[in-house]
Design a protein around this motif. Structure first.
Motif, PDB file in Angstrom:
ATOM      1  N   ASN A 186     -51.792  98.930  50.510  1.00 50.19           N
ATOM      2  CA  ASN A 186     -50.805  98.081  49.856  1.00 50.19           C
ATOM      3  C   ASN A 186     -51.092  96.594  50.024  1.00 50.19           C
ATOM      4  N   VAL A 187     -51.636  96.206  51.173  1.00 51.65           N
ATOM      5  CA  VAL A 187     -51.760  94.786  51.506  1.00 51.65           C
ATOM      6  C   VAL A 187     -53.152  94.241  51.240  1.00 51.65           C
ATOM      7  N   ALA A 188     -54.179  95.021  51.567  1.00 48.40           N
ATOM      8  CA  ALA A 188     -55.555  94.524  51.449  1.00 48.40           C
ATOM      9  C   ALA A 188     -56.274  95.010  50.205  1.00 48.40           C
ATOM     10  N   GLY A 189     -55.893  96.181  49.698  1.00 54.57           N
ATOM     11  CA  GLY A 189     -56.526  96.698  48.491  1.00 54.57           C
ATOM     12  C   GLY A 189     -58.031  96.805  48.611  1.00 54.57           C
ATOM     13  N   ALA A 190     -58.744  96.179  47.659  1.00 52.52           N
ATOM     14  CA  ALA A 190     -60.198  96.291  47.609  1.00 52.52           C
ATOM     15  C   ALA A 190     -60.899  95.486  48.692  1.00 52.52           C
ATOM     16  N   ASN A 191     -60.171  94.689  49.454  1.00 53.61           N
ATOM     17  CA  ASN A 191     -60.786  93.945  50.546  1.00 53.61           C
ATOM     18  C   ASN A 191     -60.886  94.759  51.832  1.00 53.61           C
ATOM     19  N   ALA A 192     -60.433  96.000  51.803  1.00 53.12           N
ATOM     20  CA  ALA A 192     -60.491  96.856  52.978  1.00 53.12           C
ATOM     21  C   ALA A 192     -61.639  97.854  52.874  1.00 53.12           C
ATOM     22  N   VAL A 193     -62.202  98.192  54.007  1.00 54.36           N
ATOM     23  CA  VAL A 193     -63.146  99.294  54.149  1.00 54.36           C
ATOM     24  C   VAL A 193     -62.516 100.294  55.109  1.00 54.36           C
ATOM     25  N   GLY A 194     -62.397 101.548  54.693  1.00 54.14           N
ATOM     26  CA  GLY A 194     -61.794 102.572  55.530  1.00 54.14           C
ATOM     27  C   GLY A 194     -62.847 103.393  56.250  1.00 54.14           C
ATOM     28  N   VAL A 195     -62.538 103.753  57.491  1.00 52.88           N
ATOM     29  CA  VAL A 195     -63.427 104.590  58.294  1.00 52.88           C
ATOM     30  C   VAL A 195     -62.573 105.640  58.990  1.00 52.88           C
ATOM     31  N   GLN A 251     -59.491 115.665  50.245  1.00 52.00           N
ATOM     32  CA  GLN A 251     -58.502 114.974  49.413  1.00 52.00           C
ATOM     33  C   GLN A 251     -59.153 114.051  48.389  1.00 52.00           C
ATOM     34  N   GLY A 252     -60.447 113.769  48.543  1.00 53.33           N
ATOM     35  CA  GLY A 252     -61.144 112.922  47.585  1.00 53.33           C
ATOM     36  C   GLY A 252     -61.110 111.442  47.893  1.00 53.33           C
ATOM     37  N   GLY A 253     -60.743 111.086  49.134  1.00 52.94           N
ATOM     38  CA  GLY A 253     -60.637 109.678  49.471  1.00 52.94           C
ATOM     39  C   GLY A 253     -61.877 109.060  50.086  1.00 52.94           C
ATOM     40  N   VAL A 254     -62.959 109.832  50.209  1.00 52.41           N
ATOM     41  CA  VAL A 254     -64.153 109.359  50.920  1.00 52.41           C
ATOM     42  C   VAL A 254     -65.269 109.056  49.934  1.00 52.41           C
ATOM     43  N   MET A 302     -55.978 104.324  49.987  1.00 50.52           N
ATOM     44  CA  MET A 302     -56.867 103.162  50.119  1.00 50.52           C
ATOM     45  C   MET A 302     -57.903 103.151  48.999  1.00 50.52           C
ATOM     46  N   LYS A 303     -58.504 104.318  48.741  1.00 55.46           N
ATOM     47  CA  LYS A 303     -59.513 104.386  47.672  1.00 55.46           C
ATOM     48  C   LYS A 303     -58.892 104.055  46.318  1.00 55.46           C
ATOM     49  N   GLN A 304     -57.723 104.590  46.067  1.00 51.49           N
ATOM     50  CA  GLN A 304     -57.042 104.303  44.803  1.00 51.49           C
ATOM     51  C   GLN A 304     -56.695 102.818  44.672  1.00 51.49           C
ATOM     52  N   GLY A 305     -56.545 102.146  45.824  1.00 52.26           N
ATOM     53  CA  GLY A 305     -56.276 100.719  45.816  1.00 52.26           C
ATOM     54  C   GLY A 305     -57.528  99.859  45.754  1.00 52.26           C
ATOM     55  N   GLY A 306     -58.707 100.494  45.691  1.00 51.91           N
ATOM     56  CA  GLY A 306     -59.948  99.749  45.549  1.00 51.91           C
ATOM     57  C   GLY A 306     -60.808  99.694  46.785  1.00 51.91           C
ATOM     58  N   ALA A 307     -60.365 100.270  47.900  1.00 46.64           N
ATOM     59  CA  ALA A 307     -61.164 100.253  49.126  1.00 46.64           C
ATOM     60  C   ALA A 307     -62.365 101.185  49.005  1.00 46.64           C
ATOM     61  N   TYR A 308     -63.373 100.915  49.823  1.00 45.85           N
ATOM     62  CA  TYR A 308     -64.540 101.791  49.933  1.00 45.85           C
ATOM     63  C   TYR A 308     -64.457 102.471  51.286  1.00 45.85           C
TER      64      TYR A 308
END
Length: 359
Positions: free
Chosen positions: A277-286, A329-332, A302-308
């Motif tokens: 919600n806050v960082a969108g595509a500026n976040a990288v999830g691990v 779930q398809g988020g990776v 996170m992925k739907q918000g533009g994160a990698y």
């Protein structure tokens, strides 16, 4: 029906041995095959019963639990769950136990032990199931040398150009050592890293301090309202959910003691959803090793918000639960071995830092 998980309980308290045995034996998929009041007796019990999981106290007569664990992991690697009261001294010992190869820890209440242990019955059972499937390996007498930035990351690593990026991390069972290996390569100018690791309240400060002594970045237990700064890693305290928030142009940390999510507080899903919600595509999830599914839906958001997003691969996980669920779930976006994770995250950030800032 598959053979039940064989458990040996090692604790100097007869009450604890009886309570744990009762909790374990009420599950159809596990059974206590032996108990011992100290490690000396435990050696013979383990030899005779060949257990799948051992629960082990830390402070015991005749031999300390940590000394026994070190010998066990060198000579007969077996999944071990440590038993510890929630004190500062025992939390330091629990961190040492993770370094020596213990899979996880179970909090032993200081007061009203019988009611307290019964309150943890589901958690104890779940952790035994996870431990039974955990990957444990023989340990050398001394802890292996720590990984360094030079040993993992190429010396020609591109400089990260943007300080607006964030690395958002979730972990559970096996995560204490995985996080150490993940964080150590990051240089002092790396983007801020926010981490939710499932961990009891008294353990998180000790864990952060231990990582801070090993890493080039500053590692601390998160504080409500503090500004998120580059070159820092923030560990969610064991008593609160940690969320990413904004104060004007700055990222800040928000802590709250809302109800558990996926039976956890702190919850990885809560952190990941706030980052979406806050960082969108500026976040990288691990998402790293851990049992259960916490973080899977949040990573998808996170992925739907533009994160990698990155997930640890099965071969390097102690428990391939959380990464597996996130992948399903398809988020990776990428599945990466632990010893390559920092390198891949840094490479992605370096490439992304040359793109237009999307905040």
């Amino acid at each position: 029906m598959a053979n039940p998980i064989k458990v040996v309980v090692v604790d100097d308290s007869a009450l604890i041995r009886n309570l744990l045995s009762e909790i374990i034996n009420r599950n159809r998929d596990m059974q206590v095959v032996g108990v011992a009041q100290d490690p000396i007796v435990a050696r013979e019990v383990i030899r005779n019963t060949n257990p799948d999981v051992i629960t082990l106290d830390i402070e015991m007569p005749r031999m300390d639990g940590l000394d026994f664990l070190e010998k066990l992991m060198r000579l007969r690697p077996t999944p071990v769950l440590m038993i510890s009261t929630l004190t500062e001294r025992s939390s330091e010992a629990a961190m040492r136990a993770m370094e020596l190869g213990a899979v996880d820890y179970i909090a032993k209440p200081k007061l009203d032990i019988e009611r307290g242990i019964q309150g943890y019955a589901d958690e104890i059972s779940d952790k035994i199931r996870a431990a039974a499937g955990a990957r444990v390996h023989a340990r050398k007498q001394e802890i292996a040398p720590r990984l360094t930035a030079d040993s993992i990351l190429p010396s020609t690593r591109p400089k990260i150009l943007s300080t607006e990026k964030l690395i958002i991390v979730g972990a559970s069972t096996g995560g204490t050592e995985a996080l150490r290996d993940f964080l150590m390569p990051f240089p002092p100018d790396s983007p801020a890293i926010l981490i939710t690791q499932h961990m009891p309240e008294m353990f998180t400060k000790s864990f952060a301090n231990r990582l801070d002594g090993l890493c080039k970045i500053k590692v601390t237990e998160a504080v409500h309202g503090e500004r998120v700064m580059p070159g820092h890693a923030y560990i969610a305290p064991g008593h609160s959910h940690m969320l990413l928030a904004r104060s004007g142009a700055n990222y800040v940390i928000e802590l709250n003691q809302g109800p558990p999510v996926n039976r956890h507080r702190p919850s990885v899903d809560v952190l990941f959803r706030s980052a979406a919600n806050v960082a969108g595509a500026n976040a990288v999830g691990v998402i790293l090793t851990g049992m259960g599914k916490d973080g899977a839906l949040g990573m998808l958001e996170m992925k739907q918000g533009g994160a990698y997003n990155f997930a640890q691969d099965e071969a390097s996980c102690v428990v391939f639960g959380m990464p597996k669920e996130a992948i399903a779930q398809g988020g990776v976006d990428e599945i990466v071995p632990l010893n390559k994770m920092a390198e891949r995250v840094m490479a992605w950030l370096a490439r992304f830092g040359r793109q237009t800032n999307r905040v």
